[in-house]
Design an enzyme around this catalytic site. Structure first.
Site, PDB file in Angstrom:
ATOM      1  N   GLN A 115      36.118   4.424  10.819  1.00  0.00           N
ATOM      2  CA  GLN A 115      36.837   4.817  11.483  1.00  0.00           C
ATOM      3  C   GLN A 115      36.178   5.795  12.236  1.00  0.00           C
ATOM      4  O   GLN A 115      35.902   6.812  11.376  1.00  0.00           O
ATOM      5  CB  GLN A 115      38.172   5.676  10.565  1.00  0.00           C
ATOM      6  CG  GLN A 115      39.188   5.627  11.492  1.00  0.00           C
ATOM      7  CD  GLN A 115      39.907   6.949  10.515  1.00  0.00           C
ATOM      8  OE1 GLN A 115      39.743   7.091   9.873  1.00  0.00           O
ATOM      9  NE2 GLN A 115      41.298   7.354  11.086  1.00  0.00           N
ATOM     10  N   SER A 118      36.945  10.859  14.792  1.00  0.00           N
ATOM     11  CA  SER A 118      36.774  12.698  14.819  1.00  0.00           C
ATOM     12  C   SER A 118      35.618  12.672  15.233  1.00  0.00           C
ATOM     13  O   SER A 118      35.027  11.717  15.353  1.00  0.00           O
ATOM     14  CB  SER A 118      36.866  12.897  13.153  1.00  0.00           C
ATOM     15  OG  SER A 118      38.377  12.517  12.395  1.00  0.00           O
ATOM     16  N   SER A 150      33.603   8.275   7.393  1.00  0.00           N
ATOM     17  CA  SER A 150      33.507   7.505   5.627  1.00  0.00           C
ATOM     18  C   SER A 150      32.706   6.119   5.835  1.00  0.00           C
ATOM     19  O   SER A 150      33.104   5.578   6.756  1.00  0.00           O
ATOM     20  CB  SER A 150      34.441   7.914   4.649  1.00  0.00           C
ATOM     21  OG  SER A 150      35.510   9.290   5.327  1.00  0.00           O
ATOM     22  N   GLU A 233      47.598   5.013   7.706  1.00  0.00           N
ATOM     23  CA  GLU A 233      45.925   6.075   6.455  1.00  0.00           C
ATOM     24  C   GLU A 233      46.479   6.901   6.132  1.00  0.00           C
ATOM     25  O   GLU A 233      46.335   7.113   5.046  1.00  0.00           O
ATOM     26  CB  GLU A 233      45.671   6.774   7.339  1.00  0.00           C
ATOM     27  CG  GLU A 233      44.592   7.494   6.739  1.00  0.00           C
ATOM     28  CD  GLU A 233      43.391   8.455   8.199  1.00  0.00           C
ATOM     29  OE1 GLU A 233      43.608   8.707   9.244  1.00  0.00           O
ATOM     30  OE2 GLU A 233      41.989   8.626   8.048  1.00  0.00           O
ATOM     31  N   GLU A 364      48.431  21.300   6.906  1.00  0.00           N
ATOM     32  CA  GLU A 364      49.135  22.004   8.414  1.00  0.00           C
ATOM     33  C   GLU A 364      49.877  20.777   9.197  1.00  0.00           C
ATOM     34  O   GLU A 364      50.601  21.205   9.730  1.00  0.00           O
ATOM     35  CB  GLU A 364      48.516  23.023   9.061  1.00  0.00           C
ATOM     36  CG  GLU A 364      47.789  23.667   8.240  1.00  0.00           C
ATOM     37  CD  GLU A 364      46.282  23.690   7.137  1.00  0.00           C
ATOM     38  OE1 GLU A 364      46.575  23.165   7.241  1.00  0.00           O
ATOM     39  OE2 GLU A 364      46.754  24.416   6.024  1.00  0.00           O
TER      40      GLU A 364
HETATM   41  C1  LIG Z   1      36.389  13.693   3.407  1.00  0.00           C
HETATM   42  C2  LIG Z   1      36.733  13.999   4.206  1.00  0.00           C
HETATM   43  C3  LIG Z   1      36.617  12.137   4.921  1.00  0.00           C
HETATM   44  C4  LIG Z   1      37.130  12.187   6.111  1.00  0.00           C
HETATM   45  N1  LIG Z   1      36.204  10.797   6.599  1.00  0.00           N
HETATM   46  C5  LIG Z   1      36.499  10.447   8.250  1.00  0.00           C
HETATM   47  C6  LIG Z   1      36.875   9.206   8.652  1.00  0.00           C
HETATM   48  O1  LIG Z   1      36.220   7.851   8.091  1.00  0.00           O
HETATM   49  N2  LIG Z   1      37.100   8.876  10.285  1.00  0.00           N
HETATM   50  C7  LIG Z   1      37.227   9.986  11.149  1.00  0.00           C
HETATM   51  O2  LIG Z   1      37.529   9.717  11.738  1.00  0.00           O
HETATM   52  N3  LIG Z   1      37.651  10.998  10.390  1.00  0.00           N
HETATM   53  C8  LIG Z   1      37.310  11.398   8.890  1.00  0.00           C
HETATM   54  N4  LIG Z   1      37.884  12.699   8.709  1.00  0.00           N
HETATM   55  C9  LIG Z   1      38.268  13.826   9.669  1.00  0.00           C
HETATM   56  C10 LIG Z   1      39.650  14.390   9.646  1.00  0.00           C
HETATM   57  O3  LIG Z   1      40.492  13.075  10.100  1.00  0.00           O
HETATM   58  C11 LIG Z   1      39.571  15.561   9.717  1.00  0.00           C
HETATM   59  O4  LIG Z   1      38.667  16.641   9.315  1.00  0.00           O
HETATM   60  C12 LIG Z   1      40.890  16.629  10.323  1.00  0.00           C
HETATM   61  O5  LIG Z   1      41.374  15.851  11.168  1.00  0.00           O
HETATM   62  C13 LIG Z   1      40.352  18.058  10.845  1.00  0.00           C
HETATM   63  O6  LIG Z   1      40.174  17.940  11.622  1.00  0.00           O
HETATM   64  P1  LIG Z   1      39.011  19.266  11.636  1.00  0.00           P
HETATM   65  O7  LIG Z   1      37.715  18.745  10.577  1.00  0.00           O
HETATM   66  O8  LIG Z   1      38.241  18.777  13.163  1.00  0.00           O
HETATM   67  O9  LIG Z   1      39.645  20.385  11.701  1.00  0.00           O
HETATM   68  P2  LIG Z   1      40.436  21.040  13.003  1.00  0.00           P
HETATM   69  O10 LIG Z   1      40.959  20.083  14.139  1.00  0.00           O
HETATM   70  O11 LIG Z   1      39.680  21.786  14.061  1.00  0.00           O
HETATM   71  O12 LIG Z   1      40.860  22.553  12.128  1.00  0.00           O
HETATM   72  C14 LIG Z   1      40.939  23.115  11.538  1.00  0.00           C
HETATM   73  C15 LIG Z   1      42.156  24.062  10.651  1.00  0.00           C
HETATM   74  O13 LIG Z   1      43.139  24.317  11.966  1.00  0.00           O
HETATM   75  C16 LIG Z   1      44.192  23.826  11.203  1.00  0.00           C
HETATM   76  N5  LIG Z   1      44.811  23.283  12.374  1.00  0.00           N
HETATM   77  C17 LIG Z   1      44.876  22.985  13.689  1.00  0.00           C
HETATM   78  N6  LIG Z   1      45.818  22.552  14.647  1.00  0.00           N
HETATM   79  C18 LIG Z   1      46.290  23.180  13.954  1.00  0.00           C
HETATM   80  C19 LIG Z   1      48.132  23.375  14.715  1.00  0.00           C
HETATM   81  N7  LIG Z   1      48.165  22.129  15.586  1.00  0.00           N
HETATM   82  N8  LIG Z   1      48.824  23.551  13.733  1.00  0.00           N
HETATM   83  C20 LIG Z   1      48.457  23.813  13.008  1.00  0.00           C
HETATM   84  N9  LIG Z   1      47.899  24.323  11.987  1.00  0.00           N
HETATM   85  C21 LIG Z   1      46.251  23.872  12.751  1.00  0.00           C
HETATM   86  C22 LIG Z   1      43.716  22.421  10.530  1.00  0.00           C
HETATM   87  O14 LIG Z   1      44.811  22.277   9.811  1.00  0.00           O
HETATM   88  C23 LIG Z   1      42.715  23.379   9.970  1.00  0.00           C
HETATM   89  O15 LIG Z   1      42.713  24.038   8.916  1.00  0.00           O
HETATM   90  C24 LIG Z   1      37.194  12.502   7.342  1.00  0.00           C
HETATM   91  C25 LIG Z   1      37.254  14.286   6.901  1.00  0.00           C
HETATM   92  C26 LIG Z   1      36.991  14.626   5.643  1.00  0.00           C
HETATM   93  C27 LIG Z   1      37.210  16.091   4.728  1.00  0.00           C
END
Ligand SMILES: Cc1cc2nc3c(=O)[nH]c(=O)nc-3n(C[C@H](O)[C@H](O)[C@H](O)COP(=O)(O)OP(=O)(O)OC[C@H]3O[C@@H](n4cnc5c(N)ncnc54)[C@H](O)[C@@H]3O)c2cc1C
Length: 395
Positions: A115, A118, A150, A233, A364
């Site tokens: 996928q 991100s 992933s 998902e 969140e």
């Molecule tokens: C093991 C693993 C596998 C993954 N696999 C995939 C994959 O295969 N494909 C893919 O596309 N993505 C993948 N991801 C990514 C995942 O979808 C993102 O990490 C996730 O959506 C959070 O985005 P970010 O890491 O950019 O954090 P951010 O969006 O930067 O968030 C940082 C913090 O701020 C908080 N926050 C942000 N906005 C708000 C809001 N509006 N209200 C309250 N709190 C908020 C979040 O909860 C978090 O605690 C994976 C992540 C992990 C950990």
């Protein structure tokens, strides 16, 4: 939904025929799963000829339970993103050719999926993504960087959202593609997790050409297609129906039995975890039956939140049960690229569970979805919904 008894009977008969013709213990997994697909038992609610029978979705346990009991391979464990997210997206938004081409090798696990959603600047706020899709003759040219992908190193196909119109508001300028990961310009680089494995990756896209025939949904409608993927998902991560006492709680019970512990405090805690795991399992069954057809709704976030919390609590408890042995890491800290997703031991399961409240949308964000879309509480203030994406501030 009431299901005619003759339909239940037909499904059960097909399962018996499948098991008679293909003993799961001696068949190649790919061959067995191919026969399951051809019998319409991959997803019973999919159309005939595409792995289904056009039957109510609630009949799927009539297939899955006897097959699991007979030792059949799990298509989901072999290809979690393909089976959990790509298949429902392709069947809902794909063309006839895409469905014919993609679904069978996806189900058999011959073609794995990842996928590409991100990005470094777009996770929770996925609609802010910057990877560009520029029209060029019969196709499109993609440029950008994806992250946390992933299984990208194992995958033949990817689900990809890109920005096709930077001057439209952020949700309206997106288009959705299936991308062949083997085409030139796709570079996959490993990212090592706390577990020591690199099961996810960075993916760089440089002048990648994708045919217009590989687009899913209309140009500019990528957000609607992405919602299908994301809703599925959450259910794939948190709402999988499982046998009683399976998964993390099964591991905890196994370790408890092996240690022969008679500590009443630990026993009390184990039973509380068991009750919570069973409540989640039954809730998932009920949710699966009420979402008899179509795409799961925003209430899928409930299972995602609860399963993440439970996985973290139960896996930490399991390692605590092990005492000093729980601080060791069997097999060493590998720093390798696993050939399948999934954990090797209890210590790794505990470290991996930390990601459960991040991947597939953070806890969140799940709470925001439940508040706004299920409980209908006032939404968060948003100032960027109607402005062109190109005019929004970005990091
Ligand atoms: C093991 C693993 C596998 C993954 N696999 C995939 C994959 O295969 N494909 C893919 O596309 N993505 C993948 N991801 C990514 C995942 O979808 C993102 O990490 C996730 O959506 C959070 O985005 P970010 O890491 O950019 O954090 P951010 O969006 O930067 O968030 C940082 C913090 O701020 C908080 N926050 C942000 N906005 C708000 C809001 N509006 N209200 C309250 N709190 C908020 C979040 O909860 C978090 O605690 C994976 C992540 C992990 C950990």
């Amino acid at each position: 939904m009431t299901v005619a008894p003759d339909m239940q009977h037909q499904v059960s008969e097909l399962v018996t025929d499948l098991l008679d013709a293909h003993d799961p213990k001696t068949s190649e997994p790919t061959e067995f799963l191919g026969a399951q697909f051809d019998a319409g038992l991959a997803w019973v609610h999919f159309p005939v000829g595409l792995g289904g029978l056009g039957a109510p979705r609630g009949l799927q346990p009539l297939v899955d339970e006897p097959l699991a009991a007979a030792g059949a391979p799990s298509p989901f464990l072999r290809n979690p993103i393909g089976v959990g997210m790509a298949a429902p997206t392709v069947v809902k938004h794909g063309s006839a050719e895409q469905k014919q081409r993609l679904l069978r090798p996806l189900f058999t696990g011959q073609e794995l999926w990842c996928q590409l959603f991100s990005e470094p600047g777009a996770g929770s706020d996925l609609a802010a993504l910057a990877t560009s899709a520029v029209r060029d003759g019969e196709g499109w040219v993609l440029n950008g960087q994806k992250v946390w992908t992933s299984a990208a190193h194992l995958s033949r196909w990817a689900l990809l959202v890109a920005r096709s119109d930077p001057d439209a508001p952020k949700h309206r300028g997106l288009s959705y593609f299936v991308l062949d990961m083997q085409v030139p310009g796709v570079e996959v680089r490993p990212l090592i997790q706390a577990t020591g494995d690199a099961e996810f990756n960075e993916v760089y896209l440089t002048d990648v050409r994708v045919a217009d025939a590989d687009r899913l949904g209309d140009v500019g409608q990528g957000w609607a297609v992405a919602m299908t993927t994301l809703m599925n998902e959450r259910v794939a991560i948190g709402g999988q129906p499982s046998p009683r006492g399976a998964g993390m709680i099964g591991e905890a019970i196994r370790v408890w039995r092996e240690l022969g512990s008679d500590d009443p405090v630990l026993r009390d805690e184990l039973v509380r975890h068991w009750v919570a795991a069973e409540a989640l399992r039954l809730t998932n069954i009920r949710a699966g039956q009420s979402a008899a057809e179509g795409t799961p709704g925003p209430e899928g976030s409930i299972g995602k939140i609860v399963s993440a919390e439970l996985n973290q609590r139960i896996s930490a408890f399991t390692v605590q049960l092990m005492g000093m042995a729980g601080t060791l890491y069997p097999g060493g800290y590998v720093m390798g690229r696993p050939e399948r997703l999934g954990s090797r031991n209890d210590q790794q399961r505990m470290l991996r569970s930390i990601a459960n409240s991040i991947e597939g949308g953070t806890t969140e964000i799940m709470r925001n979805i439940l508040a706004e879309r299920v409980l209908k509480l006032p939404p968060e203030p948003r100032t960027d919904r109607d402005k062109p994406w190109s005019q929004l501030p970005r990091s």
